[in-house]
Design an enzyme around this catalytic site. Structure first.
Site, PDB file in Angstrom:
ATOM      1  CG  ASP A   1      -5.117  13.966   4.431  1.00 55.57           C
ATOM      2  OD1 ASP A   1      -5.157  13.889   5.674  1.00 55.57           O
ATOM      3  OD2 ASP A   1      -5.936  13.368   3.685  1.00 55.57           O
ATOM      4  CB  SER A   2      -4.469  10.384   0.372  1.00 59.11           C
ATOM      5  OG  SER A   2      -5.212   9.879   1.445  1.00 59.11           O
TER       6      SER A   2
ATOM      7  CB  CYS B   1      -6.889   6.617  16.385  1.00 59.71           C
ATOM      8  SG  CYS B   1      -7.040   6.401  14.609  1.00 59.71           S
TER       9      CYS B   1
ATOM     10  NE  ARG C   1      -6.571  20.102  16.676  1.00 56.41           N
ATOM     11  CZ  ARG C   1      -7.437  19.100  16.472  1.00 56.41           C
ATOM     12  NH1 ARG C   1      -7.123  18.103  15.672  1.00 56.41           N
ATOM     13  NH2 ARG C   1      -8.616  19.098  17.039  1.00 56.41           N
TER      14      ARG C   1
ATOM     15  CG  ASP D   1      -3.595  12.013  14.077  1.00 57.41           C
ATOM     16  OD1 ASP D   1      -3.801  10.912  14.623  1.00 57.41           O
ATOM     17  OD2 ASP D   1      -4.418  12.951  14.096  1.00 57.41           O
TER      18      ASP D   1
HETATM   19  N1  SAH Z   1      -4.461  14.958  12.359  1.00 52.90           N
HETATM   20  C1  SAH Z   1      -5.799  15.230  11.886  1.00 52.90           C
HETATM   21  C2  SAH Z   1      -6.657  13.998  11.786  1.00 52.90           C
HETATM   22  C3  SAH Z   1      -6.106  12.905  10.879  1.00 52.90           C
HETATM   23  S1  SAH Z   1      -7.301  11.765  10.326  1.00 52.90           S
HETATM   24  C4  SAH Z   1      -6.427  16.300  12.761  1.00 52.90           C
HETATM   25  O1  SAH Z   1      -5.810  16.716  13.755  1.00 52.90           O
HETATM   26  O2  SAH Z   1      -7.531  16.750  12.449  1.00 52.90           O
HETATM   27  C5  SAH Z   1      -6.439  10.790   9.175  1.00 52.90           C
HETATM   28  C6  SAH Z   1      -6.213  11.417   7.819  1.00 52.90           C
HETATM   29  O3  SAH Z   1      -5.390  10.523   7.088  1.00 52.90           O
HETATM   30  C7  SAH Z   1      -7.448  11.643   6.951  1.00 52.90           C
HETATM   31  O4  SAH Z   1      -7.516  12.998   6.629  1.00 52.90           O
HETATM   32  C8  SAH Z   1      -7.198  10.808   5.672  1.00 52.90           C
HETATM   33  O5  SAH Z   1      -7.595  11.487   4.484  1.00 52.90           O
HETATM   34  C9  SAH Z   1      -5.709  10.646   5.699  1.00 52.90           C
HETATM   35  N2  SAH Z   1      -5.141   9.468   5.039  1.00 52.90           N
HETATM   36  C10 SAH Z   1      -5.542   8.186   5.129  1.00 52.90           C
HETATM   37  N3  SAH Z   1      -4.698   7.367   4.486  1.00 52.90           N
HETATM   38  C11 SAH Z   1      -3.723   8.146   3.954  1.00 52.90           C
HETATM   39  C12 SAH Z   1      -2.531   7.888   3.190  1.00 52.90           C
HETATM   40  N4  SAH Z   1      -2.177   6.640   2.871  1.00 52.90           N
HETATM   41  N5  SAH Z   1      -1.759   8.934   2.838  1.00 52.90           N
HETATM   42  C13 SAH Z   1      -2.110  10.190   3.174  1.00 52.90           C
HETATM   43  N6  SAH Z   1      -3.197  10.495   3.932  1.00 52.90           N
HETATM   44  C14 SAH Z   1      -4.003   9.484   4.304  1.00 52.90           C
END
Ligand code: SAH
Length: 407
Positions: free
Chosen positions: A256-257, A350, A215, A310
């Site tokens: 995000d979902s 990840c 970040r 991510d």
């Molecule tokens: N980049 C973030 C961490 C991401 S974790 C940070 O720095 O804190 C992964 C995220 O993906 C979660 O918040 C989850 O809600 C979201 N997610 C999972 N599947 C998804 C999809 N199909 N579309 C949108 N968001 C999704």
């Protein structure tokens, strides 16, 4: 309390011929198929011997897990007792003290890498959030909790043993205060900004500390390249979005979902706007599927100067690698297309089941399909308070690429 090194009735497990090799290399896992005979109770300390009776390790036995034992120590003279846990925790804390990350959100114990298999400890300001993921850590839970508080001088420890991997050990999920009590809503400072989390509700132990340094890198990239329009995909609570705003972006989308995660992302933008001198109206939270959103944005003819991808773990194990590869390729292809010429892409996986080399290949394939090329400026990984060790390559999970699309 659990097994002790001086117990005359100490149980032993004997390995099959040739199966001692990985323990001799200090790899801490003993798989079910390697054991010729012997066993113990859930989490009990057992002596692990080669087929010729040579001492290999003291290990925590886990009768239901494929990983049937996890080594605590390769030193025959070492006793597995409260002092052992105090020493290992102190060693882990000493490393973090030397690393001195620019945050009061920090991973203090990273499981196998810190010689404490199955134990994850994150510190969020004055509160510890802990996952006891394996039978051995479960058995020694009270000893470990007391040692953690003694070593840190803190009083609050929240247990987040609700990860699915506990099921593989035959352990039921549990979460709640293990020591201390009070508000589960916490604030941490990361680099120049403030973030909040609910230690009872947030993902994992509450937040993704592993991306902290990426970040900071992203804020620098946005600043250095003068990126204005930024798309943060799988934003969770908007850490990369705040970083982009701190770096001077004028339009930042968090996708995000999860509606609660996005609500918190919006709060983070408002919380930091004054101190970082940006306009909070620059932020847009989009509650939607990323893949569908990327397609819609393309259809609308939009483009972005910087994109973060991510996603969650698409491949929990190598068995899922094929389907996961296609999913990674698809979102990366769309992101390449949405990126303005000269734009920056930070793309991550990840998944333990996708190695760094395979991930690079997948992203290369995505670039081919999108008919764009880019400079691979940096390979990314988890922040160093989530270390891997030479002896335990499985510990490596987060990998990423920082790419500049060719102008
Ligand atoms: N980049 C973030 C961490 C991401 S974790 C940070 O720095 O804190 C992964 C995220 O993906 C979660 O918040 C989850 O809600 C979201 N997610 C999972 N599947 C998804 C999809 N199909 N579309 C949108 N968001 C999704």
């Amino acid at each position: 309390m659990g097994g002790r090194g001086d117990n005359p009735r100490m149980k032993t497990i004997r390995l099959r011929p040739g199966k001692e090799r990985s323990l001799l290399r200090r790899h801490p896992w003993v798989f079910q198929g390697s054991i010729a005979k012997g066993g113990g109770d859930v989490g009990e300390t057992v002596r692990v011997e080669s087929d010729e009776g040579r001492f290999l390790a003291w290990a925590a036995f886990s009768p239901q897990s494929q990983i049937r034992a996890r080594a605590w120590s390769f030193d025959e003279a070492e006793r597995i007792d409260a002092d052992f846990f105090a020493r290992r925790i102190q060693r882990a804390l000493d490393l973090r003290r030397r690393l001195a990350p620019d945050s009061d959100g920090i991973r203090l114990v990273h499981g196998e890498a810190d010689g404490l298999p199955g134990l994850i400890v994150d510190r969020y300001a004055g509160t510890l959030s802990v996952q006891f993921l394996a039978a051995g850590t479960e058995r020694w839970k009270d000893v470990i909790a007391d040692a953690l508080l003694a070593a840190t001088g803190l009083q609050r420890l929240y247990e987040r043993s609700d990860s699915g991997v506990r099921g593989l050990e035959g352990l039921a999920p549990r979460s709640g205060w293990l020591r201390g009590s009070g508000e589960t809503e916490l604030t941490i400072r990361e680099h120049g900004w403030q973030l909040t989390l609910d230690v009872a509700e947030g993902h994992k132990t509450g937040y993704y500390l592993d991306q902290r340094d990426n970040r900071a890198l992203f804020a620098d990239v946005v600043r250095q390249l003068g990126c204005k329009r930024v798309l943060n995909c799988y934003s969770y609570t908007g850490g990369f979005s705040v970083a982009a705003l701190a770096g001077g972006a004028s339009e930042v989308w968090s996708v995000d979902s999860s509606a609660p995660a996005l609500a918190r992302a919006q709060r983070h933008v408002e919380l930091n706007a004054a101190s970082l001198a940006f306009d909070p109206s620059a932020h847009r939270a989009v509650d939607a599927d990323v893949n569908a959103t990327l397609r819609n944005l393309l259809k609308e003819g939009r483009s972005f100067d910087a994109i973060v991808l991510d996603p969650p773990k698409f491949a929990p194990s190598a068995a899922h690698a094929d389907r996961a590869s296609r999913a990674y390729k698809d979102i990366n292809r769309l992101a390449f297309k949405l990126l303005a010429p000269g734009g920056a892409l930070l793309t991550f996986s990840c998944s333990g089941g996708i190695g760094a080399e395979l991930f690079h290949k997948i992203v290369a394939g995505a670039g081919m399909d999108a008919e764009v090329d880019g400079y691979l400026l940096k390979r990314l990984e988890a922040a160093p308070d989530h270390p891997t060790t030479v002896s335990f390559p499985e510990g490596e999970y987060l990998k990423g690429l920082y790419i500049l699309k060719t102008a």
